[in-house]
Design an enzyme around this catalytic site. Structure first.
Site, PDB file in Angstrom:
ATOM      1  N   GLY B  53       0.259  -1.105   0.428  1.00 34.45           N
ATOM      2  CA  GLY B  53       0.314  -0.192  -0.134  1.00 34.45           C
ATOM      3  C   GLY B  53       0.937   0.994  -0.040  1.00 34.45           C
ATOM      4  O   GLY B  53       1.558   1.252   0.474  1.00 34.45           O
ATOM      5  N   SER B  54       0.062   2.540  -0.189  1.00 38.97           N
ATOM      6  CA  SER B  54       0.912   3.466  -0.601  1.00 38.97           C
ATOM      7  C   SER B  54       0.924   4.418   1.071  1.00 38.97           C
ATOM      8  O   SER B  54       0.206   3.353   1.691  1.00 38.97           O
ATOM      9  CB  SER B  54      -0.107   4.694  -1.808  1.00 38.97           C
ATOM     10  OG  SER B  54       1.010   4.276  -2.312  1.00 38.97           O
ATOM     11  N   GLY B  55       1.401   5.602   1.195  1.00 40.57           N
ATOM     12  CA  GLY B  55       1.313   5.880   2.844  1.00 40.57           C
ATOM     13  C   GLY B  55       2.843   5.423   3.924  1.00 40.57           C
ATOM     14  O   GLY B  55       2.652   5.587   4.788  1.00 40.57           O
ATOM     15  N   HIS B  56       3.890   4.643   3.757  1.00 34.39           N
ATOM     16  CA  HIS B  56       4.322   3.984   3.359  1.00 34.39           C
ATOM     17  C   HIS B  56       5.800   5.082   3.489  1.00 34.39           C
ATOM     18  O   HIS B  56       6.854   4.416   3.844  1.00 34.39           O
ATOM     19  CB  HIS B  56       4.975   2.815   4.144  1.00 34.39           C
ATOM     20  CG  HIS B  56       3.653   1.985   4.666  1.00 34.39           C
ATOM     21  ND1 HIS B  56       2.931   1.486   5.396  1.00 34.39           N
ATOM     22  CD2 HIS B  56       3.200   0.871   3.109  1.00 34.39           C
ATOM     23  CE1 HIS B  56       2.180   0.957   5.973  1.00 34.39           C
ATOM     24  NE2 HIS B  56       1.669   0.582   4.310  1.00 34.39           N
ATOM     25  N   LYS B 104       5.339  -8.470   1.842  1.00 33.41           N
ATOM     26  CA  LYS B 104       4.980  -7.823   4.010  1.00 33.41           C
ATOM     27  C   LYS B 104       3.999  -8.878   4.251  1.00 33.41           C
ATOM     28  O   LYS B 104       3.614  -9.202   3.186  1.00 33.41           O
ATOM     29  CB  LYS B 104       5.054  -6.429   3.962  1.00 33.41           C
ATOM     30  CG  LYS B 104       5.702  -6.118   3.442  1.00 33.41           C
ATOM     31  CD  LYS B 104       6.223  -4.240   4.176  1.00 33.41           C
ATOM     32  CE  LYS B 104       4.470  -3.607   3.694  1.00 33.41           C
ATOM     33  NZ  LYS B 104       4.926  -3.655   1.866  1.00 33.41           N
ATOM     34  N   HIS B 219      -0.294   0.982   9.020  1.00 34.15           N
ATOM     35  CA  HIS B 219      -1.800   0.749   8.550  1.00 34.15           C
ATOM     36  C   HIS B 219      -2.676   1.518   9.174  1.00 34.15           C
ATOM     37  O   HIS B 219      -3.471   1.649   8.407  1.00 34.15           O
ATOM     38  CB  HIS B 219      -2.047  -1.065   7.193  1.00 34.15           C
ATOM     39  CG  HIS B 219      -1.409  -1.391   6.853  1.00 34.15           C
ATOM     40  ND1 HIS B 219      -0.504  -2.511   7.424  1.00 34.15           N
ATOM     41  CD2 HIS B 219      -0.941  -1.237   5.518  1.00 34.15           C
ATOM     42  CE1 HIS B 219       0.452  -2.422   6.565  1.00 34.15           C
ATOM     43  NE2 HIS B 219       0.062  -1.759   4.785  1.00 34.15           N
TER      44      HIS B 219
END
Lengths: 211, 357
Positions: B53-56, B104, B219
């Site tokens: 996912g994006s956001g990391h 992951k 997350h």
């Protein structure tokens, strides 16, 4: 009512897209409690993509329509919902390849293949607080009603009732799969968002075919 | 929550457009489906690909370049990417050496990468998927998805990327090294604040002014324990001891078997840390915690490691694997041997990690 037509299937998918759009925030709120607050957003994005692809296949056989739906979800939903709902619709489509209308028994095969697709991909069992908790009892109720001589709409009505019960029964459960499982005991007391979207999809099927 | 966004649904694409403009010498971006790829791929090298996912950020896209990742597949914020992204990225950067996926351990990532692994192998591109599951906050792994993939991912991408680039490892040897890094790395994180996904517009959980979450993932999901806020030293000790005193951890992993042409499942066990071990220590900001606070944490972590007989031989301090604007910290310790340390020290040139070149 004793046949499910291609038009029913197309209408069902359109109704699902509308129902998921209406429940986008509700599903996302359920997910925020025990997951990562994206289930409603993801399902809405997925069925928006399905609607784009549907125009190219609406005059094809039911198998093609459902497989196209599965592929569209697989490439647009992401998360766990993408492979799970993608597998659900792809396996459903593969069970009825070439057919333009379905008998109640053929719809039963479609539903059984769909739930098996979800179980094979996600490895969840009944009681793990997942989609399977709504889907599996629903399919079993549908099959049982037909075996007992019930008609299509009775079977679909009992299917939806079983899905709703399965969905509500997820509330006290402790999650064993997916992100909710990391909460341990804290996942209890919340309804599973995946079981909820599965219920909404099955309910839309019954309402499309039987009103 | 205030954010620098235009339309929330454009957020990921606009971030990618910015990255492409900023780092066009090293990386390119494909938008349909989405992946970031390295511009010049050496012939014969194994392609190392990750995603999530994006956001990391900066993980994973910021680690594409020389000596680390060859491609990264970004999903929507906190949502796993889809199989077509990994499949197309694999075809793009495959240079004859096959593809190693670094995955992951989240149910969505695992399933989407498994489908992409099947698709690439069917296409004749040898592909192995290796898992990262290093988060010691997850105790009862029999009843969950298992430990989550967190901080060790960053260290694995650097080490495995160097072995593919400079060590010229073949695919199987590279997968062996990746597995070795995974079983020797452990992490645990905590949050002072939640974070807000742009399209959701609301925080992912509520946390009082005087509360903290211990054992978070990456997350924006709540942690394992909600507790009254403690001092930096107490928090550091809590995280560090959970990592250092963690016992052996055994789980079953599922990887593609190149020889059999199908899936195989086998057990892997993480050995506990022992006095005398040499480690790489990462003190990572969850996005909103300043570097000054990370050093306060590192100061205490260093003291605890000394007391426990662990020698920190390298460190990495900063924001490398984040949860949007979340305030909080994650500690990762990776036990090293000569091979791991040699690969850690090799040159790397990516948008977010660069040394030696």
């Amino acid at each position: 009512m004793s046949t499910i037509t291609r038009e029913h299937i197309v209408q069902w998918l359109e109704n699902v897209a509308q129902v998921l759009a209406e429940n986008k925030e509700y599903l996302t709120e359920l997910d925020a409690a025990i997951g990562d607050a994206d289930h409603g957003i993801n399902m809405d994005r997925g069925f928006t993509k399905v609607m784009e692809r549907l125009d190219g296949v609406r005059d094809k056989d039911i198998g093609t329509i459902l497989r196209t739906t599965g592929m569209a979800l697989l490439s647009s939903v992401g998360g766990a919902g993408g492979p799970l709902y993608g597998s659900l619709f792809m396996k459903a489509g593969m069970a009825v390849t070439g057919k333009h209308e379905l008998t109640p028994e053929e719809l039963g095969k479609l539903l059984r293949a769909a739930v098996q697709g979800v179980i094979d991909r996600g490895k969840a069992q009944l009681g793990d607080k997942t989609m399977v908790d709504a889907l599996l009892p629903a399919v079993e109720a549908y099959e049982k009603t037909l075996q007992e001589g019930g008609d299509l709409c009775t079977a679909l009505t009992r299917m939806v009732a079983a899905a709703e019960k399965g969905m509500k029964d997820t509330i006290p459960l402790v999650a064993k799969k997916g992100r909710a499982s990391y909460l341990g005991e804290r996942s209890a007391g919340h309804q599973d968002p995946g079981a909820t979207s599965s219920y909404l999809i099955l309910k839309a099927l019954k309402e499309t075919v039987c009103g | 929550m205030k954010k620098l966004v235009n339309r929330p649904e454009d957020f990921v694409r606009e971030m990618l457009e910015g990255m492409e403009k900023a780092h066009g010498d090293l990386i390119g971006v494909n938008y349909e489906p989405r992946y970031i790829y390295r511009k010049e791929m050496p012939q014969g090298k194994v392609a190392v690909i990750s995603g999530g996912g994006s956001g990391h950020e900066p993980m994973h896209g910021g680690f594409v370049g020389i000596g680390m990742l060859d491609a990264a597949c970004p999903g929507e914020v906190f949502t796993s990417p889809t199989p077509d992204q990994m499949y197309e990225a694999g075809k793009k950067v495959h240079a004859g050496g096959g593809v190693l996926f670094i995955v992951k351990n989240y149910s969505g990532d695992v399933m989407n990468f498994e489908m992409a692994t099947e698709m690439l192998n069917m296409e004749g591109i040898p592909t192995i998927n290796v898992l990262v599951d290093d988060d010691v906050a997850v105790k009862d792994s029999l009843y969950t998805q298992g430990r989550r993939g967190t901080g060790t991912t960053v260290l694995m991408e650097k080490i495995v990327g160097a072995a593919a680039e400079w060590g010229k490892y073949d695919l199987k040897r590279l997968a062996d090294l990746a597995r070795k890094v995974n079983v020797n790395g452990r992490s645990m994180g905590m949050a002072l604040t939640p974070c807000t996904v742009p399209t959701a517009g609301k925080p992912t959980f509520e946390l009082g002014e005087d509360e903290m979450e211990i054992g978070i993932g990456i997350h924006g999901e709540p942690g394992r324990y909600r507790e009254p806020l403690a001092t930096a030293d107490e928090i550091t000790e809590r995280l560090a001891l959970a990592i250092i005193e963690d016992g052996p951890y055994t789980r079953t992993v599922k990887e593609w078997d190149l020889d059999a042409g199908g899936w195989k499942e086998f057990e892997l066990t993480d050995p506990p840390f022992q006095p005398g071990d040499h480690v790489i220590a990462m003190v990572n900001s969850m996005g909103g915690t300043p570097v000054s606070e990370l050093y306060v944490v590192y100061r205490k972590l260093h003291e605890i490691c000394e007391k426990k007989g662990l020698t920190i031989v390298r460190n990495l301090i900063g924001a490398y694997i984040t949860s949007l604007e979340m305030q909080g910290v994650m500690i990762t310790l990776l036990k090293v041997d000569d091979e791991i340390l040699e690969m850690w020290d090799k040159p790397v040139k990516t948008p977010a990690l660069r040394w030696g070149m």
